[in-house]
Structure formats: structure tokens, C-alpha cells
Design a protein around this motif. Structure first.
Motif: not given
Length: 428
Positions: A75-83
Motif C-alpha cells: 500500500h502506498v502509505h504502508q510503513v513497516v508494521s513491527n520489528g
């Protein structure tokens, strides 16, 4: 739902942990005013790996996911979700407008990707269509992790991959780059036809016949039976006797039509129990049994110089399955006798062939080795007990007939001399 403001002010991708690929769009929005360069840049190269819905390499307590050296569609606005890299921009990101509008045609050329992975994220129809568009049908493979076989995700994916002739391979061995994904305990792989052919061939050579049967059924049902034909041709050219065990398993797994469609007619004749004649290639003589019996009520086997149509030259092959391979008993229909080799040898170690009413010894079992000579299929017929191939005597009797022997030595070096035709019995 990913937020534009969160994405806009997020830290750049971590390219200490991940390889910085050429032409990523991690830090630009979807399209806009940017002059896009599609990958691969060269029409003679492929994109080696795309992780759909990927976020780069993530290592957490629950397990490891993602990859350090690939493009990530997200997704164009997705960032790394965890870690450790949570809330940073995704490395090597190729954007899509939304999770249900997965069009990367402005960024990735059609038919240009060698490997696509998906790890647990939904494969809706738009995602499946985009995967089908970008995967290369000649060299590509798609590997997905954490999906149930009968899920809507898999149905969506298979619907598109079928159009590109990528077929499910149940025993695909993951390459080293995919082995350290500990967050998932299952995967499904879809391979191009070249790789499927290699896997089918390997299954047969390694005697993994159940896997070979399931692959063959999938290939046939997906209208890719040419892979089976090509594999059969390769096995015949290499004189692989495992082809008989493969064919036996197909025949006895309700897949008789695959024998009819993709194998030489001799295979169908033998497994169907049809009447056949066995004719020597060099001398053109058909095997028969003597009209008379010896003191044990056995009948000597001969090559007949004239007869190829009477009941005397009718035989039938009976498959025997044991120890994960097939051998054959050969029965003469006129006398109901089984072909065997003598326990005794002559002065050069050869053994006469006989017909016997009993068949409970290993010397009644025969191995068929296929040999292709100038597109003509013949067989070496080798006794399992004595490892002697059938041949005809160099001398003839007063009728022009020749005694049938087991040869003391290798027969593979001269199939023109030791080879036999197996053909449907004809009355005229």
C-alpha cells in the motif's frame, strides 16, 4: 488503514538491514508528477524477486519474515508494521493505490518477474490479477506461505496462474533464500512448465511415484499434458526402466487415460492385459513354445521363422508390484505357461528359455528396458533372477526356427541384436 501523514513523516527505509535496489519508489507517493522508470530496465533481464505485501526483513520473537534483497509491493502509505524497523518506510517499495486496487503496471513490466512470494496477506482478485500479469510464464515461480489449500486466496491465485501455465507442485524444495522464514510452517509453490518437468522427472528417477502421479494429474487437468509427453520421451531415450513403475502407478490410480494419451501403445497393451506377439528385431522371429514337452512337462521356447499370427505366438504380460517397482511375468496363451530361464547353463553360461505351468520363482520375472532407435521403440527383456537378456540362437533348425536363450553378459550395448518388438497380436 495506512495513514498518509504517518507515512509522509516516517523515517527512510533501513538500507543497512536491506539491500538498496535500483529504482525503488519507497519515498514517493503513487504516480503523481513523477517520471516513472519501469523495472526491469533492460528487456533482456528479469526482476529476480518481488514480495507481494512485503515490508522487508522482519525478525521478532514470534519468528522471521520478509527478505533483505527484493522489491516489496505494498500500500502506498504502508510503513513497516513491527520489528526493529517498525514505523519506518518500507525498503524497495513499489506502491499500489489500495489493498483492493493492486495495479503495478506503471512500475513493473508484464511477464517480467522470476519469483513472487506472498506471506499470509490476503490475495484478493486484484492482487491475484497483478501477480498473474507480472510473473514470467517461462521461468517464473510463485511461492505463498500460510494459506489453506481450499481458501478463497488460493482459488483467486490459481485462477490467474492457470492462465500463465504455472502449476502447483506439492513437493517443491524451497531455495536457500526462502528457508529462514520461521513465521510460517506451510507453503505452496506454483512452477513454470520447465521446472514442473524437472520435478516430475526427478520424482520418477527417485521412485517417488505417488508424487509423480499427482503432478501428472494436475498437468493433464490444466491442459499441460505436453510436460508428461516430454518427460516420457526423455525417460525412453535414457532407457529408464523406472518408466514402467511410473506407468503402473498411473494405471492403478484411475489415470489410465494418461497412459493412452502420453505413452507408447505398448504400455497400454501390457497393462490392459492385451494379447501381444514378441518379435526379435534382428531376425524378425516371434517367440513361441514347443509343441512337445520334456520330462518335466516344460516346453522349450523358440523363435518361429514363419508364424506371427497363430495362437502359438500369443503372449500376455502380467505386472508384479513389489519393493516399489514393477516386473512382469510373461504367459503363453495357447499353453497357459509362464516364460522362465533354466537353472542350468551351457558351456558359455547361457540358459535356455522354457514355458512352465508354475511361476513361483524369481526366474519367472522379467524386467523390460525400453530402447529408442531411430524413433522406433524396442525392449530388452531381462530375467530378474539371472540378469540375462533374451536372445535367439545363432543357428537354425530344419524349420528355420531358433532356440530362445538368456544371454550370459550385458545386452544393453547391442539392442539391434538383443532387442524385441512388443506388438498387438494380429490374426492376419
Amino acid at each position: 488503514m495506512p495513514s498518509f501523514s504517518v507515512w509522509k513523516y516516517a523515517l527512510p527505509p533501513n538500507y543497512d538491514r536491506n539491500v538498496n535496489k535500483i529504482y525503488p519508489y519507497s519515498e514517493v507517493p503513487f504516480l503523481g508528477e513523477y517520471n516513472l522508470v519501469k523495472i526491469p530496465v533492460s528487456p533482456y533481464k528479469f526482476v529476480d524477486h518481488i514480495d507481494y505485501w512485503g515490508e522487508g526483513r522482519i525478525e521478532v520473537t514470534a519468528g522471521c519474515s520478509g527478505f533483505t534483497n527484493c522489491y516489496n509491493i505494498n500500500h502506498v502509505h504502508q510503513v513497516v508494521s513491527n520489528g526493529p524497523d517498525a514505523n519506518r518506510k518500507i525498503p524497495n517499495r513499489i506502491p499500489v493505490i489500495s489493498f483492493t486496487n493492486c495495479d503495478t503496471s506503471s512500475y513493473i513490466e508484464d511477464n517480467s518477474v522470476e519469483l513472487i512470494t506472498v506471506m499470509g496477506a490476503p490475495i484478493n482478485t486484484s492482487c491475484a490479477e497483478d501477480i498473474g500479469r507480472i510473473i514470467n510464464n517461462d521461468v517464473g515461480k510463485v511461492v505463498v506461505f500460510g494459506f489453506e489449500e481450499d481458501s478463497a486466496n488460493i482459488k483467486n491465485l490459481e485462477s490467474e496462474l492457470t492462465k500463465k501455465a504455472l502449476v502447483y507442485c506439492e513437493d517443491f524444495s524451497l531455495p536457500s533464500k526462502l528457508l529462514d522464514l520461521t513465521l510460517f510452517d506451510s507453503h505452496r509453490a506454483y512452477l513454470n512448465l520447465t521446472d514442473m518437468s524437472d520435478c516430475l522427472y526427478k520424482n520418477i528417477v527417485e521412485k517417488k511415484y505417488e508424487n509423480a502421479v499427482s503432478k501428472s494429474k494436475l498437468l493433464h487437468d490444466s491442459n499441460n499434458g505436453s510436460v508428461i509427453s516430454d518427460t516420457v520421451s526423455k525417460l525412453l531415450k535414457e532407457r529408464q526402466q523406472n518408466i514402467w513403475s511410473y506407468a503402473y502407478k498411473l494405471w492403478n490410480s484411475n489415470e489410465k487415460s494418461l497412459i493412452t494419451n502420453y505413452f507408447p501403445q505398448q504400455f497400454q497393451a501390457i497393462f490392459n492385459g492385451d494379447y501381444v506377439t514378441i518379435v526379435n528385431k534382428r531376425n524378425n522371429l516371434a517367440i513361441k513354445l514347443d509343441a512337445n514337452t520334456d520330462s518335466y512337462n516344460d516346453r522349450l521356447a523358440w523363435g518361429d521363422s514363419q508364424d506371427k499370427t497363430s495362437n502359438r505366438v500369443i503372449w500376455k504380460f502380467i505386472p508384479i508390484w513389489q519393493n516399489n517397482s514393477v516386473t512382469f511375468k510373461i504367459i503363453n496363451i495357447e499353453h497357459g505357461m509362464y516364460l522362465k530361464l533354466d537353472v542350468n547353463t551351457d558351456n558359455i553360461g547361457d540358459r535356455k528359455a522354457w514355458g512352465d505351468n508354475n511361476s513361483n520363482e524369481e526366474r519367472f520375472e522379467w524386467i523390460l528396458v525400453p530402447v529408442m532407435i531411430n524413433y522406433e521403440l524396442i525392449f530388452l527383456i531381462i530375467n530378474k533372477r539371472y540378469n540375462q537378456g533374451l536372445k535367439l540362437d545363432a543357428n537354425v533348425d530344419e524349420y528355420g526356427d531358433r532356440i530362445l536363450w538368456g544371454h550370459n553378459g550385458s545386452v544393453s550395448h547391442d539392442p539391434n541384436y538383443f532387442g524385441w518388438y512388443i506388438m498387438y497380436w494380429r490374426t492376419n
